[in-house]
Write an enzyme that holds these catalytic residues in place. Sequence first.
Site, PDB file in Angstrom:
ATOM      1  N   HIS A 144     -31.068  -6.113 -19.039  1.00 60.31           N
ATOM      2  CA  HIS A 144     -30.014  -5.112 -19.278  1.00 60.31           C
ATOM      3  C   HIS A 144     -29.025  -5.006 -18.124  1.00 60.31           C
ATOM      4  CE1 HIS A 144     -31.996  -3.769 -22.865  1.00 60.31           C
ATOM      5  NE2 HIS A 144     -33.085  -3.386 -22.227  1.00 60.31           N
TER       6      HIS A 144
HETATM    7  C1  X5A Z   1     -36.479  -3.916 -20.112  1.00 55.85           C
HETATM    8  C2  X5A Z   1     -36.579  -2.849 -21.156  1.00 55.85           C
HETATM    9  C3  X5A Z   1     -35.841  -0.711 -21.982  1.00 55.85           C
HETATM   10  C4  X5A Z   1     -35.027   0.493 -21.619  1.00 55.85           C
HETATM   11  C5  X5A Z   1     -35.204   1.587 -22.659  1.00 55.85           C
HETATM   12  C6  X5A Z   1     -34.424   2.832 -22.333  1.00 55.85           C
HETATM   13  N1  X5A Z   1     -35.790  -1.771 -21.020  1.00 55.85           N
HETATM   14  N2  X5A Z   1     -34.564   3.831 -23.342  1.00 55.85           N
HETATM   15  O1  X5A Z   1     -37.389  -2.967 -22.066  1.00 55.85           O
HETATM   16 ZN    ZN Z   2     -37.223  -3.935 -23.889  1.00 57.32          ZN
END
Ligand code: X5A
Ligand code: ZN
Length: 493
Positions: A144
């Site tokens: 992300h």
């Molecule tokens: C790497 C990953 C998830 C973030 C979720 C936030 N991130 N609600 O799985």
């Molecule tokens: Zn994830």
Amino acid sequence: MAKNRPPGPQGTALIYDKDMARVRLLWDDPECAIEVPERLTSTYARLCHRGLAQRCVQLPVREATEEDLELVHSPEYVAVVKGTQTMSREQLHTLAQQYDAVYFHPSTFPCARMAVGATLQLVDAVVTGAVGNGMALVRPPGHHSQRDAANGFCVFNNVAIAAEHAKRRHGLQRILIVDWDIHHGQGIQRAFENDPSVLYFSWHRYEHQSFWPRLRESDYDVVGQGPGRGFTVNVPWNKVGMRNADYVSVFLHVLLPLAIEFDPELVLVSAGYDSGIGDPEGEMKATPECFAHLTFLLLPLARGRLCAVLEGGYYLQSLAECVCLTLQTLLGDPVDLGTFPSWGIPEGPSCLFNPCPHCSALESIQNVRAAHAPHWASLRHENSGPVLTPSTWQGDAGPSLLGTPSTGTTDGLKPLLDKVLSCPPRSLCTGIGLAVPDSASGLNLPPALLQEKGVPLREEEEALIGDEGTLGWRWRSKQTRSGFLCPGAHTDL
Ligand code: X5A
Ligand code: ZN
């Protein structure tokens, strides 16, 4: 059963360092509370307990340099994260609030550098041929994070940096990134949306844009820009509860045709296991065996040069088990159809043992295939055999769902596709097992997941089962369903 393989070009690397378990949430934040150090430590413990870690070439991690980080991130952003090392808890908290679903810890900078460094070590070992494939167990995750932003527990984009590293420092020209985490890796997508040398595939819980990160750019019709058009592949899941059959179908009908045509020199897997059964984020139902199948299906690509890098995965038992099955497949153990009994299904198949993709999954498959047909010859066949099983079945006088006639320009591709994809129908029935509590090797699943046993097929699932059952599917000619969103597609099936 399992054969030991000596280290060397055929070996499997495992990269892990307990120092990456140092970062943890220091304040109250329900959204971030699931990203815990035990994700790493308990997974590694399970790998050791199974004897899998011992069979791997264990490579040391290194801390990525700032130059490495700046392959994807801006120097300004790197400086901001570097600055967290000496911040107070309050300062860390204030900084974290500038981003979406992020926390910082005084160890964030060294850990995040180590996560990148571990990924680069793995890529170096695989690309130079020191090992055949491998996996990096890292925290924080990466997919992300963006040029100037942390996001969704991610600080530096481990996999995007690795792809850029493979291009610039090893001269690779075609890299496939398979993001099977249940969230859209928008950071990776943005890093390569203009770049035809990186094919980025992601499936993700989407629910018509209501699921985090709730981005328009995660939908199937976002395919990349400029020279990168066709090299971004998004498969939105618009319902929860997707199972092995849904995942395998997307591989067979979307990812693999494109990947084979792309012919990557390296495969990077953004290996998040929040797409596995029991995970509170994904709410999907794919069992750990499914990840063995998915891994196995990727191994014919890039002469087996595959690097799996941990992303999400928040249900500790499922996470550990899924990682075990991924690594076991990388080690060359057969994807054993006979593993189901060990999952403790005393009375045989249940509702979860269902070979049919969900209606909603077929819809997504059709839509992404239609969106990508202009860019990929392998999606423009008609009636070309096993690769065009149920989602593109056209019936006798049925309309063409894709609306694009075959251009017949795929000469060398079809035999290869046939070879890789002509799995006997049974194999789609395989990766589906149900764990029951107290089974020795199974998961202790939440009770809600166990109530499905004995539930009859839903209407749309029944509609997909033909005379032969399993994959002998036909679209019922009278079956009418609306909701296919792709332009040119017919709504009557
Ligand atoms: C790497 C990953 C998830 C973030 C979720 C936030 N991130 N609600 O799985
Ligand atoms: Zn994830």
